[in-house]
Design a protein around this motif. Structure first.
Motif, PDB file in Angstrom:
ATOM      1  N   ASP A  50       0.713  -1.319  -0.119  1.00  0.00           N
ATOM      2  CA  ASP A  50      -0.011   0.006  -0.048  1.00  0.00           C
ATOM      3  C   ASP A  50       1.028   1.216  -0.110  1.00  0.00           C
ATOM      4  OD1 ASP A  50      -2.360  -1.337   0.142  1.00  0.00           O
ATOM      5  OD2 ASP A  50      -2.221  -1.795   2.162  1.00  0.00           O
ATOM      6  N   THR A  51       2.184   1.048  -0.081  1.00  0.00           N
ATOM      7  CA  THR A  51       3.058   2.406   0.307  1.00  0.00           C
ATOM      8  C   THR A  51       4.402   2.314  -0.380  1.00  0.00           C
ATOM      9  OG1 THR A  51       3.576   3.888   1.563  1.00  0.00           O
ATOM     10  CG2 THR A  51       3.866   1.984   2.309  1.00  0.00           C
ATOM     11  N   ASP A  52       4.543   3.241  -1.140  1.00  0.00           N
ATOM     12  CA  ASP A  52       6.261   3.589  -1.456  1.00  0.00           C
ATOM     13  C   ASP A  52       6.959   3.647  -0.027  1.00  0.00           C
ATOM     14  OD1 ASP A  52       5.307   3.730  -3.906  1.00  0.00           O
ATOM     15  OD2 ASP A  52       5.437   6.022  -3.776  1.00  0.00           O
ATOM     16  N   GLU A  53       8.215   3.089  -0.042  1.00  0.00           N
ATOM     17  CA  GLU A  53       9.303   3.645   1.160  1.00  0.00           C
ATOM     18  C   GLU A  53      10.302   4.278   0.907  1.00  0.00           C
ATOM     19  OE1 GLU A  53      10.713   0.640   4.746  1.00  0.00           O
ATOM     20  OE2 GLU A  53      10.499  -0.360   2.857  1.00  0.00           O
ATOM     21  N   LEU A  54      10.860   5.452   1.397  1.00  0.00           N
ATOM     22  CA  LEU A  54      12.083   6.144   1.254  1.00  0.00           C
ATOM     23  C   LEU A  54      13.311   5.796   2.234  1.00  0.00           C
ATOM     24  CD1 LEU A  54      12.197   9.846   0.366  1.00  0.00           C
ATOM     25  CD2 LEU A  54      13.491   8.855   2.278  1.00  0.00           C
ATOM     26  N   PHE A  55      14.241   5.572   1.726  1.00  0.00           N
ATOM     27  CA  PHE A  55      15.601   5.268   2.333  1.00  0.00           C
ATOM     28  C   PHE A  55      16.497   6.399   2.106  1.00  0.00           C
ATOM     29  CE2 PHE A  55      13.633   1.050   1.946  1.00  0.00           C
ATOM     30  CZ  PHE A  55      13.979   0.345   2.911  1.00  0.00           C
ATOM     31  N   LEU A  56      17.038   7.110   3.000  1.00  0.00           N
ATOM     32  CA  LEU A  56      17.999   8.025   2.908  1.00  0.00           C
ATOM     33  C   LEU A  56      19.116   7.783   3.767  1.00  0.00           C
ATOM     34  CD1 LEU A  56      19.294  10.809   2.099  1.00  0.00           C
ATOM     35  CD2 LEU A  56      18.034  11.753   4.159  1.00  0.00           C
ATOM     36  N   VAL A  57      20.329   7.457   3.124  1.00  0.00           N
ATOM     37  CA  VAL A  57      21.603   7.072   3.794  1.00  0.00           C
ATOM     38  C   VAL A  57      22.260   8.123   4.556  1.00  0.00           C
ATOM     39  CG1 VAL A  57      23.871   5.916   3.888  1.00  0.00           C
ATOM     40  CG2 VAL A  57      21.762   4.953   2.463  1.00  0.00           C
ATOM     41  N   LEU A  73      23.737   2.841  -2.277  1.00  0.00           N
ATOM     42  CA  LEU A  73      23.422   4.086  -1.796  1.00  0.00           C
ATOM     43  C   LEU A  73      24.473   4.292  -0.649  1.00  0.00           C
ATOM     44  CD1 LEU A  73      19.580   4.147  -0.834  1.00  0.00           C
ATOM     45  CD2 LEU A  73      20.743   4.747  -2.631  1.00  0.00           C
ATOM     46  N   ASP A  74      25.333   5.537  -0.994  1.00  0.00           N
ATOM     47  CA  ASP A  74      26.021   6.033  -0.143  1.00  0.00           C
ATOM     48  C   ASP A  74      25.326   7.334   0.670  1.00  0.00           C
ATOM     49  OD1 ASP A  74      28.496   4.298  -0.832  1.00  0.00           O
ATOM     50  OD2 ASP A  74      28.484   5.625  -2.654  1.00  0.00           O
ATOM     51  N   PRO A  75      26.078   7.664   1.624  1.00  0.00           N
ATOM     52  CA  PRO A  75      25.894   8.916   2.395  1.00  0.00           C
ATOM     53  C   PRO A  75      25.041  10.097   1.817  1.00  0.00           C
ATOM     54  CG  PRO A  75      27.818   8.082   3.371  1.00  0.00           C
ATOM     55  CD  PRO A  75      27.440   7.307   1.997  1.00  0.00           C
ATOM     56  N   GLY A  76      23.975  10.349   2.042  1.00  0.00           N
ATOM     57  CA  GLY A  76      23.530  11.521   1.415  1.00  0.00           C
ATOM     58  C   GLY A  76      22.649  11.214   0.261  1.00  0.00           C
ATOM     59  N   GLU A  77      22.726   9.959  -0.110  1.00  0.00           N
ATOM     60  CA  GLU A  77      21.586   9.378  -1.336  1.00  0.00           C
ATOM     61  C   GLU A  77      20.342   8.771  -0.918  1.00  0.00           C
ATOM     62  OE1 GLU A  77      24.943   8.506  -4.883  1.00  0.00           O
ATOM     63  OE2 GLU A  77      24.547   6.787  -3.485  1.00  0.00           O
ATOM     64  N   LEU A  78      19.494   8.916  -1.594  1.00  0.00           N
ATOM     65  CA  LEU A  78      18.085   8.246  -1.164  1.00  0.00           C
ATOM     66  C   LEU A  78      17.673   7.728  -2.575  1.00  0.00           C
ATOM     67  CD1 LEU A  78      15.410   9.718  -2.498  1.00  0.00           C
ATOM     68  CD2 LEU A  78      16.075  11.577  -0.875  1.00  0.00           C
ATOM     69  N   PHE A  79      16.641   6.687  -1.895  1.00  0.00           N
ATOM     70  CA  PHE A  79      16.054   5.757  -3.260  1.00  0.00           C
ATOM     71  C   PHE A  79      14.674   5.553  -2.631  1.00  0.00           C
ATOM     72  CE2 PHE A  79      14.846   1.620  -5.059  1.00  0.00           C
ATOM     73  CZ  PHE A  79      15.001   2.160  -6.417  1.00  0.00           C
ATOM     74  N   VAL A  80      13.563   5.623  -3.323  1.00  0.00           N
ATOM     75  CA  VAL A  80      12.356   5.249  -3.189  1.00  0.00           C
ATOM     76  C   VAL A  80      11.998   3.906  -3.805  1.00  0.00           C
ATOM     77  CG1 VAL A  80       9.848   5.833  -3.276  1.00  0.00           C
ATOM     78  CG2 VAL A  80      11.624   7.694  -3.060  1.00  0.00           C
ATOM     79  N   VAL A  81      11.743   2.883  -2.674  1.00  0.00           N
ATOM     80  CA  VAL A  81      11.312   1.508  -3.270  1.00  0.00           C
ATOM     81  C   VAL A  81       9.694   1.827  -3.588  1.00  0.00           C
ATOM     82  CG1 VAL A  81      10.851  -0.728  -2.626  1.00  0.00           C
ATOM     83  CG2 VAL A  81      12.826   0.331  -1.872  1.00  0.00           C
ATOM     84  N   PRO A  82       9.180   1.367  -4.912  1.00  0.00           N
ATOM     85  CA  PRO A  82       7.754   1.787  -5.268  1.00  0.00           C
ATOM     86  C   PRO A  82       6.927   0.670  -4.326  1.00  0.00           C
ATOM     87  CG  PRO A  82       8.997   1.743  -7.199  1.00  0.00           C
ATOM     88  CD  PRO A  82      10.226   1.251  -6.016  1.00  0.00           C
ATOM     89  N   ARG A  83       5.800   1.214  -4.358  1.00  0.00           N
ATOM     90  CA  ARG A  83       4.975   0.127  -3.502  1.00  0.00           C
ATOM     91  C   ARG A  83       4.469  -1.233  -4.329  1.00  0.00           C
ATOM     92  NH1 ARG A  83      -0.375   3.239  -2.774  1.00  0.00           N
ATOM     93  NH2 ARG A  83       1.238   4.979  -2.930  1.00  0.00           N
ATOM     94  N   GLY A  84       4.486  -2.286  -3.508  1.00  0.00           N
ATOM     95  CA  GLY A  84       4.376  -3.643  -4.127  1.00  0.00           C
ATOM     96  C   GLY A  84       5.730  -4.215  -4.840  1.00  0.00           C
ATOM     97  N   VAL A  85       6.945  -3.247  -4.701  1.00  0.00           N
ATOM     98  CA  VAL A  85       8.038  -4.107  -5.190  1.00  0.00           C
ATOM     99  C   VAL A  85       8.966  -4.799  -4.103  1.00  0.00           C
ATOM    100  CG1 VAL A  85      10.473  -3.376  -6.040  1.00  0.00           C
ATOM    101  CG2 VAL A  85       8.493  -2.135  -7.089  1.00  0.00           C
ATOM    102  N   GLU A  86       9.174  -6.007  -4.087  1.00  0.00           N
ATOM    103  CA  GLU A  86       9.903  -6.839  -3.269  1.00  0.00           C
ATOM    104  C   GLU A  86      11.430  -6.226  -3.035  1.00  0.00           C
ATOM    105  OE1 GLU A  86       9.978 -11.480  -1.847  1.00  0.00           O
ATOM    106  OE2 GLU A  86      10.167 -11.068  -4.029  1.00  0.00           O
ATOM    107  N   HIS A  87      11.792  -6.220  -1.896  1.00  0.00           N
ATOM    108  CA  HIS A  87      13.330  -5.608  -1.788  1.00  0.00           C
ATOM    109  C   HIS A  87      13.853  -6.180  -0.367  1.00  0.00           C
ATOM    110  CE1 HIS A  87      10.524  -3.010   0.243  1.00  0.00           C
ATOM    111  NE2 HIS A  87      11.348  -2.694   1.191  1.00  0.00           N
ATOM    112  N   CYS A  88      15.216  -6.072  -0.227  1.00  0.00           N
ATOM    113  CA  CYS A  88      15.627  -6.660   0.955  1.00  0.00           C
ATOM    114  C   CYS A  88      16.992  -5.823   1.181  1.00  0.00           C
ATOM    115  CB  CYS A  88      16.138  -7.925   0.622  1.00  0.00           C
ATOM    116  SG  CYS A  88      17.006  -8.851   2.198  1.00  0.00           S
ATOM    117  N   PRO A  89      16.922  -4.904   2.084  1.00  0.00           N
ATOM    118  CA  PRO A  89      18.057  -4.185   2.600  1.00  0.00           C
ATOM    119  C   PRO A  89      19.110  -4.854   3.102  1.00  0.00           C
ATOM    120  CG  PRO A  89      16.015  -3.071   3.673  1.00  0.00           C
ATOM    121  CD  PRO A  89      15.807  -4.326   3.093  1.00  0.00           C
ATOM    122  N   LEU A  90      20.480  -4.344   2.845  1.00  0.00           N
ATOM    123  CA  LEU A  90      21.753  -5.288   3.132  1.00  0.00           C
ATOM    124  C   LEU A  90      22.640  -4.047   3.384  1.00  0.00           C
ATOM    125  CD1 LEU A  90      23.557  -7.800   3.300  1.00  0.00           C
ATOM    126  CD2 LEU A  90      23.843  -7.137   0.845  1.00  0.00           C
TER     127      LEU A  90
END
Length: 124
Positions: A50-57, A73-90
């Motif tokens: 139901d939602t996008d997710e924003l990650f900012l390092v 992503l390095d410091p100062g970079e962000l990425f938005v994972v669109p809703r419904g997209v399977e992902h795994c932070p590492l």
């Protein structure tokens, strides 16, 4: 009497906890939470239907594993994972991030399991 407005000092908030993979809510904006977390290692594959997710390092380096290719992503970079997209932070090293997502969004999305934790509110 109204409380005096105080800015959120991200470095101070990060210094106030050491627990990994535990989101700390540091601000609320309308129906969204601004959260901090410290990561190290691999999380779980999941999605948020139901939602996008924003990650900012903030510090360290974060790889967001996606089924069709990783995003690093390095410091100062962000990425938005669109809703419904399977992902795994590492995170191969300890990494501090800021997340921006709707209030009540569970960290493990549709996966559930032992790493599921509700965000904790950090006092000002």
């Amino acid at each position: 009497m109204p409380r005096k407005p105080v800015p959120v000092n991200i470095a101070e908030k990060l210094a106030g906890f050491s627990e990994l993979w535990s989101q700390k809510t540091v601000a609320v904006l309308n129906d969204y939470e601004v959260k901090l977390a410290k990561l190290h290692g691999e999380f779980v594959w999941h999605s948020h239907e139901d939602t996008d997710e924003l990650f900012l390092v903030i510090s360290g380096r974060l790889t967001i594993q996606l089924r069709d290719g990783d995003v690093v992503l390095d410091p100062g970079e962000l990425f938005v994972v669109p809703r419904g997209v399977e992902h795994c932070p590492l995170a191969d090293e300890e990494t501090a991030i800021l997340l921006f997502e709707p209030t009540g969004t569970m960290n493990t999305g549709d996966a559930g399991g032992p790493m599921t934790k509700a965000a904790e509110l950090v006092s000002s």
